[in-house]
Design a protein around this motif. Structure first.
Motif, PDB file in Angstrom:
ATOM      1  N   ALA A  41       0.807  -1.219   0.000  1.00 42.66           N
ATOM      2  CA  ALA A  41       0.000   0.000   0.000  1.00 42.66           C
ATOM      3  C   ALA A  41       0.845   1.276   0.000  1.00 42.66           C
ATOM      4  N   LYS A  42       1.843   1.352   0.876  1.00 45.92           N
ATOM      5  CA  LYS A  42       2.635   2.575   1.005  1.00 45.92           C
ATOM      6  C   LYS A  42       3.420   2.875  -0.265  1.00 45.92           C
ATOM      7  N   ASN A  43       4.173   1.903  -0.757  1.00 45.58           N
ATOM      8  CA  ASN A  43       4.987   2.125  -1.956  1.00 45.58           C
ATOM      9  C   ASN A  43       4.116   2.293  -3.200  1.00 45.58           C
ATOM     10  N   PHE A  44       2.940   1.672  -3.197  1.00 47.75           N
ATOM     11  CA  PHE A  44       2.009   1.842  -4.316  1.00 47.75           C
ATOM     12  C   PHE A  44       1.536   3.297  -4.383  1.00 47.75           C
ATOM     13  N   THR A  45       1.258   3.894  -3.234  1.00 46.28           N
ATOM     14  CA  THR A  45       0.859   5.301  -3.199  1.00 46.28           C
ATOM     15  C   THR A  45       1.984   6.195  -3.698  1.00 46.28           C
ATOM     16  N   ILE A  46       3.208   5.890  -3.296  1.00 47.77           N
ATOM     17  CA  ILE A  46       4.372   6.642  -3.780  1.00 47.77           C
ATOM     18  C   ILE A  46       4.470   6.540  -5.299  1.00 47.77           C
ATOM     19  N   TYR A  47       4.240   5.348  -5.812  1.00 49.55           N
ATOM     20  CA  TYR A  47       4.293   5.116  -7.267  1.00 49.55           C
ATOM     21  C   TYR A  47       3.281   5.994  -8.004  1.00 49.55           C
ATOM     22  N   ILE A  48       2.040   6.018  -7.529  1.00 52.59           N
ATOM     23  CA  ILE A  48       0.989   6.806  -8.183  1.00 52.59           C
ATOM     24  C   ILE A  48       1.340   8.287  -8.168  1.00 52.59           C
ATOM     25  N   LEU A  49       1.779   8.790  -7.012  1.00 56.99           N
ATOM     26  CA  LEU A  49       2.137  10.206  -6.896  1.00 56.99           C
ATOM     27  C   LEU A  49       3.314  10.547  -7.797  1.00 56.99           C
ATOM     28  N   TYR A  50       4.301   9.671  -7.834  1.00 54.35           N
ATOM     29  CA  TYR A  50       5.476   9.922  -8.672  1.00 54.35           C
ATOM     30  C   TYR A  50       5.089  10.032 -10.144  1.00 54.35           C
ATOM     31  N   VAL A  51       4.286   9.097 -10.612  1.00 48.57           N
ATOM     32  CA  VAL A  51       3.895   9.092 -12.022  1.00 48.57           C
ATOM     33  C   VAL A  51       3.134  10.362 -12.375  1.00 48.57           C
ATOM     34  N   TRP A  52       2.166  10.739 -11.537  1.00 47.92           N
ATOM     35  CA  TRP A  52       1.344  11.912 -11.845  1.00 47.92           C
ATOM     36  C   TRP A  52       2.187  13.183 -11.816  1.00 47.92           C
ATOM     37  N   ILE A  53       3.043  13.339 -10.801  1.00 47.69           N
ATOM     38  CA  ILE A  53       3.892  14.528 -10.707  1.00 47.69           C
ATOM     39  C   ILE A  53       4.863  14.593 -11.884  1.00 47.69           C
ATOM     40  N   PHE A  54       5.466  13.463 -12.220  1.00 46.93           N
ATOM     41  CA  PHE A  54       6.401  13.441 -13.356  1.00 46.93           C
ATOM     42  C   PHE A  54       5.678  13.820 -14.647  1.00 46.93           C
ATOM     43  N   ALA A  55       4.462  13.301 -14.844  1.00 52.65           N
ATOM     44  CA  ALA A  55       3.703  13.592 -16.061  1.00 52.65           C
ATOM     45  C   ALA A  55       3.382  15.081 -16.168  1.00 52.65           C
ATOM     46  N   VAL A  56       2.930  15.675 -15.067  1.00 52.03           N
ATOM     47  CA  VAL A  56       2.567  17.097 -15.085  1.00 52.03           C
ATOM     48  C   VAL A  56       3.793  17.970 -15.330  1.00 52.03           C
ATOM     49  N   ILE A  57       4.883  17.713 -14.610  1.00 51.81           N
ATOM     50  CA  ILE A  57       6.100  18.511 -14.795  1.00 51.81           C
ATOM     51  C   ILE A  57       6.634  18.365 -16.216  1.00 51.81           C
ATOM     52  N   SER A  58       6.633  17.135 -16.731  1.00 54.07           N
ATOM     53  CA  SER A  58       7.111  16.906 -18.100  1.00 54.07           C
ATOM     54  C   SER A  58       6.263  17.672 -19.101  1.00 54.07           C
ATOM     55  N   GLY A  59       4.934  17.598 -18.944  1.00 56.98           N
ATOM     56  CA  GLY A  59       4.045  18.296 -19.868  1.00 56.98           C
ATOM     57  C   GLY A  59       4.233  19.797 -19.844  1.00 56.98           C
ATOM     58  N   VAL A  60       4.371  20.366 -18.642  1.00 61.37           N
ATOM     59  CA  VAL A  60       4.572  21.816 -18.520  1.00 61.37           C
ATOM     60  C   VAL A  60       5.896  22.232 -19.159  1.00 61.37           C
ATOM     61  N   LEU A  61       6.961  21.468 -18.925  1.00 60.84           N
ATOM     62  CA  LEU A  61       8.266  21.808 -19.506  1.00 60.84           C
ATOM     63  C   LEU A  61       8.252  21.682 -21.022  1.00 60.84           C
ATOM     64  N   ILE A  62       7.595  20.649 -21.521  1.00 54.34           N
ATOM     65  CA  ILE A  62       7.517  20.463 -22.976  1.00 54.34           C
ATOM     66  C   ILE A  62       6.791  21.634 -23.607  1.00 54.34           C
ATOM     67  N   ASN A  63       5.680  22.066 -23.016  1.00 49.38           N
ATOM     68  CA  ASN A  63       4.949  23.213 -23.543  1.00 49.38           C
ATOM     69  C   ASN A  63       5.767  24.494 -23.459  1.00 49.38           C
TER      70      ASN A  63
END
Length: 300
Positions: free
Chosen positions: A275-297
């Motif tokens: 449960a704990k590491n799974f939550t970390i995984y979800i947060l990491y993916v979403w944060i990475f996706a948002v930061i990547s998208g903003v930088l690409i734009n």
């Protein structure tokens, strides 16, 4: 033409055929090449991975792990037993994190499908997935240096279904399995794309995914969770959205959160993380996706 229904069907058939003509070749090539890697290259990937882990290459080893994850054509339920066998051979969790993260996000078939979106989208998808894997590996190396991140209890050596003694028949069977696994989703993506073209005004897509670029990235990263079912099925939709004004950053965010949170992948990842590491995984993916998208734009 006075019959409105007949007119609508003709328009739909036109949009459907146009999308099919543009994308079908990439779907076929993806299956043929992906099956070739699965049948003829999987053992080499496994052997090379074990050999590279024994060398102290620093961050370069995580780059290689991420590249091998992208090269692996297996689904996540097929990748986990391989990762478990790596772990049994002494491969560290940071290396496994890079390998599995990139394997979740991308595979040879999907990479070839992405060519249908153009060279820019292809390059962004490849390098963003590679970087996502490398950073995941670095994070595990730093935060979990003295404790385990994965739990492979209950997983043994991977079961290989490519066992026909005739190599050509083995390859054909693998191709057929891939056609059955992805064909329905591919056609569904074409149908949905044709319906979008027919009924959704291009300015609507441009307004929510293009003009408001920051909001568009956040929205794309979020809708990637419920909308993403199969990579091949989303390519026609992404092609239509990009042509209608979706920013490349929003498309990148969707291409990251989508496969990472696909329900079958989530089920597999939850098994080995807890449960704990799974939550970390979800947060990491979403944060990475948002930061990547903003930088690409910001740079496009």
């Amino acid at each position: 033409m006075d019959d409105p229904l007949q007119r609508e069907l003709i328009y739909f058939q036109f949009y459907f055929n146009t999308q099919l003509d543009q994308i079908a070749i990439y779907w076929v090539l993806g299956i043929l090449i992906g099956s070739a890697i699965s049948v003829f290259g999987q053992r080499w990937i496994h052997t090379f991975s074990v050999a590279m882990q024994k060398k102290n290459c620093g961050v370069l080893s995580l780059v290689l792990a991420s590249l091998l994850g992208i090269a692996s054509p297996l689904c996540m339920y097929g990748t986990i037993p391989i990762a478990a066998s790596f772990s049994q051979k002494g491969i560290k969790d940071d290396w496994l994190a890079a390998f599995m993260m990139s394997s979740i996000l991308l595979n040879p078939q999907l990479l070839i499908y992405t060519l249908a979106l153009g060279n820019t989208a292809f390059s962004i998808r490849f390098f963003s997935c590679l970087l996502c894997g490398v950073i995941a590996g670095i994070g595990v190396r730093i935060a979990y240096k003295n404790k385990g991140f994965f739990n492979f209890t209950g997983f043994g050596d991977p079961v290989c279904r490519d066992i026909d003694p005739n190599l050509f028949l083995r390859y054909l069977k693998n191709v057929w399995r891939n056609v059955r696994a992805t064909g329905g989703y591919f056609l569904l993506g074409i149908i949905l794309s044709a319906l979008f073209q027919q009924y959704v005004p291009p300015e609507f897509i441009a307004n929510i995914f293009g003009d408001q670029r920051g909001f568009g990235v956040l929205l794309a990263a979020t809708i990637g969770v419920p909308l993403y079912v199969c990579g091949g099925g989303t390519i026609p939709l992404l092609m239509e959205w990009l042509q209608s004004g979706m920013s490349m950053g929003a498309a990148a965010a969707f291409m990251i959160t989508g496969p990472a949170t696909k329900i079958t992948n989530l089920g597999a990842v939850k098994i080995i993380l807890g449960a704990k590491n799974f939550t970390i995984y979800i947060l990491y993916v979403w944060i990475f996706a948002v930061i990547s998208g903003v930088l690409i734009n910001a740079f496009m």
